[in-house]
Write a protein that holds these residues in place. Structure first.
Motif, PDB file in Angstrom:
ATOM      1  N   ASP A 109       0.815  -1.214   0.000  1.00  0.00           N
ATOM      2  CA  ASP A 109       0.000   0.000   0.000  1.00  0.00           C
ATOM      3  C   ASP A 109       0.854   1.271   0.000  1.00  0.00           C
ATOM      4  O   ASP A 109       0.514   2.264   0.640  1.00  0.00           O
ATOM      5  CB  ASP A 109      -0.947   0.010   1.202  1.00  0.00           C
ATOM      6  N   LEU A 110       1.958   1.223  -0.742  1.00  0.00           N
ATOM      7  CA  LEU A 110       2.811   2.400  -0.902  1.00  0.00           C
ATOM      8  C   LEU A 110       2.601   2.973  -2.298  1.00  0.00           C
ATOM      9  O   LEU A 110       2.420   2.229  -3.262  1.00  0.00           O
ATOM     10  CB  LEU A 110       4.291   2.031  -0.727  1.00  0.00           C
ATOM     11  N   GLN A 111       2.634   4.279  -2.394  1.00  0.00           N
ATOM     12  CA  GLN A 111       2.498   4.916  -3.692  1.00  0.00           C
ATOM     13  C   GLN A 111       3.715   4.570  -4.563  1.00  0.00           C
ATOM     14  O   GLN A 111       4.854   4.572  -4.087  1.00  0.00           O
ATOM     15  CB  GLN A 111       2.389   6.437  -3.539  1.00  0.00           C
ATOM     16  N   THR A 112       3.478   4.267  -5.823  1.00  0.00           N
ATOM     17  CA  THR A 112       4.574   3.965  -6.729  1.00  0.00           C
ATOM     18  C   THR A 112       4.371   4.684  -8.063  1.00  0.00           C
ATOM     19  O   THR A 112       3.240   4.830  -8.535  1.00  0.00           O
ATOM     20  CB  THR A 112       4.721   2.445  -6.955  1.00  0.00           C
ATOM     21  N   ILE A 113       5.473   5.155  -8.634  1.00  0.00           N
ATOM     22  CA  ILE A 113       5.434   5.892  -9.893  1.00  0.00           C
ATOM     23  C   ILE A 113       6.315   5.187 -10.907  1.00  0.00           C
ATOM     24  O   ILE A 113       7.499   4.940 -10.654  1.00  0.00           O
ATOM     25  CB  ILE A 113       5.919   7.345  -9.706  1.00  0.00           C
ATOM     26  N   GLY A 114       5.739   4.845 -12.045  1.00  0.00           N
ATOM     27  CA  GLY A 114       6.488   4.236 -13.127  1.00  0.00           C
ATOM     28  C   GLY A 114       6.876   5.284 -14.157  1.00  0.00           C
ATOM     29  O   GLY A 114       6.024   6.046 -14.613  1.00  0.00           O
ATOM     30  N   CYS A 115       8.146   5.346 -14.499  1.00  0.00           N
ATOM     31  CA  CYS A 115       8.628   6.298 -15.502  1.00  0.00           C
ATOM     32  C   CYS A 115       8.799   5.552 -16.820  1.00  0.00           C
ATOM     33  O   CYS A 115       9.487   4.531 -16.878  1.00  0.00           O
ATOM     34  CB  CYS A 115       9.952   6.920 -15.059  1.00  0.00           C
ATOM     35  N   LEU A 116       8.166   6.068 -17.850  1.00  0.00           N
ATOM     36  CA  LEU A 116       8.079   5.358 -19.123  1.00  0.00           C
ATOM     37  C   LEU A 116       8.980   5.965 -20.195  1.00  0.00           C
ATOM     38  O   LEU A 116       9.257   7.160 -20.184  1.00  0.00           O
ATOM     39  CB  LEU A 116       6.630   5.351 -19.614  1.00  0.00           C
ATOM     40  N   ALA A 117       9.395   5.110 -21.128  1.00  0.00           N
ATOM     41  CA  ALA A 117      10.254   5.542 -22.233  1.00  0.00           C
ATOM     42  C   ALA A 117       9.452   5.698 -23.516  1.00  0.00           C
ATOM     43  O   ALA A 117       9.962   5.499 -24.618  1.00  0.00           O
ATOM     44  CB  ALA A 117      11.391   4.545 -22.432  1.00  0.00           C
ATOM     45  N   HIS A 118       8.183   6.067 -23.370  1.00  0.00           N
ATOM     46  CA  HIS A 118       7.285   6.254 -24.510  1.00  0.00           C
ATOM     47  C   HIS A 118       6.098   7.090 -24.065  1.00  0.00           C
ATOM     48  O   HIS A 118       5.994   7.466 -22.892  1.00  0.00           O
ATOM     49  CB  HIS A 118       6.814   4.895 -25.050  1.00  0.00           C
ATOM     50  N   GLY A 119       5.192   7.370 -24.984  1.00  0.00           N
ATOM     51  CA  GLY A 119       4.019   8.172 -24.661  1.00  0.00           C
ATOM     52  C   GLY A 119       3.015   7.421 -23.805  1.00  0.00           C
ATOM     53  O   GLY A 119       3.076   6.191 -23.666  1.00  0.00           O
TER      54      GLY A 119
END
Length: 368
Positions: free
Chosen positions: A168-178
């Motif tokens: 239950d932790l916030q997570t952010i995925g950084c993407l290499a596309h739109g």
């Protein structure tokens, strides 16, 4: 000038060939605004140090504004969050990176108010050792409620983001596309859960498809969003090492998990530690010490044992053990209470936050 006009001007500048984020920021500093840069005479712009003819010859080409307007339609149609680098809503830590995106796109329920943000990266071919270390690490730091940032890739990245969700932790995925696509597609099944408690960031447009050359741009966002980058398993070369190097260039903390010298997927981490490009990370205590996440300053008012504090049965057991036995090390406490070390580390951290035990030098703990 309206926010929409400002965004279009920023997008237009971003689309011009050979004009990177740092150059755009420099032009805006000199001229005063993104729209002003697009209207400024070329002779004036040529006088700005580091801005040559090749970078400004396309400023008057109308095709880039047309492309910017098309992207704005995509942003509005799909309710894409957008953050401009000089606005308050832009991620605070990323603001301090010279090459951070002038426009960042987001999707999900991202809450950037949490000051504790760490990035976790590693090999796409993670071993059971790396996966277990990653999962245990995130489970242990759960009481500190950090945001977990990663690259949504195979291996360590997706392990970190799944573990964040499970805890239950916030997570952010950084993407290499739109944001109109997901790569790898097999990870589409995690998108909904991540967007419910976190989300995705990218500075690539809907017209930008997945390409390996985009990794460098993606990695600078991973490193820039957080106060520390943790590398869990890496070969001698790879994107994780690049992310670590970028984090170092931003003066952020870098940690690496050591491994046996014979393990190919530990060579990158061992090299970072050997060359003093990263702190050795063997336990959560290392992380808390370097980042000053022990909460001592915040706990000054609660460091005394709270009367009538409610304890879980296992907490009461460990507390009674420390009262009877006195201070002891994590390993000994875990062994004598018949609990795995990583679970005991989580339990002791929870008890510390409740103000009933305190850590001592030498990785000792005692009851208050």
């Amino acid at each position: 000038m309206s926010r929409e006009e400002k965004l279009i001007s920023m997008l237009t500048l971003k689309k011009i060939p050979n004009l990177g984020d740092s150059s755009i920021k420099k032009l805006i500093r000199e001229v005063g605004s993104a729209s002003g840069v697009l209207k400024e005479k070329k002779n004036r712009l040529l006088k700005i140090d580091g801005i040559g003819t090749s970078k400004i010859k396309e400023l008057q080409n109308p095709i880039y504004k047309i492309q910017a307007e098309k992207e704005l339609m995509f942003i509005e149609t799909h309710k894409i969050q957008n953050y401009i680098y000089d606005e308050e809503a832009y991620p605070e830590k990323l603001k301090h990176c010279y090459d951070s995106p002038v426009v960042l796109f987001g999707k999900g329920a991202i809450n950037l108010n949490n000051p504790r943000v760490i990035s976790i990266v590693g090999t796409r071919k993670a071993t059971s050792y790396g996966i277990q270390f990653c999962e245990n690490l995130i489970e242990t730091i759960k009481p500190l409620n950090p945001i977990i940032v990663s690259g949504f890739a195979y291996g360590i990245d997706i392990t970190a983001q799944r573990a964040a969700n499970e805890n239950d932790l916030q997570t952010i995925g950084c993407l290499a596309h739109g944001l109109n696509q997901i790569y790898p597609k097999v990870h589409s099944k995690y998108v909904e859960a991540i967007e419910e408690n976190g989300g995705f960031f990218t500075d690539f447009w809907s017209t930008d498809t997945f390409d390996r050359k985009n990794f460098l741009g993606r990695n600078r966002i991973i490193a820039g969003l957080s106060e520390a980058t943790i590398v869990i398993e890496s070969a001698e070369k790879g994107g994780s090492l690049v992310t670590a190097q970028i984090a170092n260039s931003y003066n952020r903390e870098v940690f690496a998990v050591p491994g046996r010298t014979t393990d190919s997927l530990s060579k990158g981490c061992n090299m970072l530690i050997k060359t003093q490009q990263a702190h050795m990370l063997t336990s959560v205590a290392d992380l808390l010490y370097i980042l000053n996440w022990d909460l001592h300053k915040q706990k000054e008012t609660v460091v005394q044992k709270q009367l009538f504090v409610e304890l879980e049965p296992i907490e009461q057991q460990v507390y009674d053990y420390l009262i009877n036995k006195g201070k002891n090390t994590l390993d000994i406490i875990a062994i004598e209470n018949k609990m795995p070390t990583h679970k005991m580390a989580t339990l002791l951290l929870t008890m510390e936050l409740k103000g009933i035990i305190k850590p001592l030098p030498g990785k000792l703990f005692e009851a208050i």
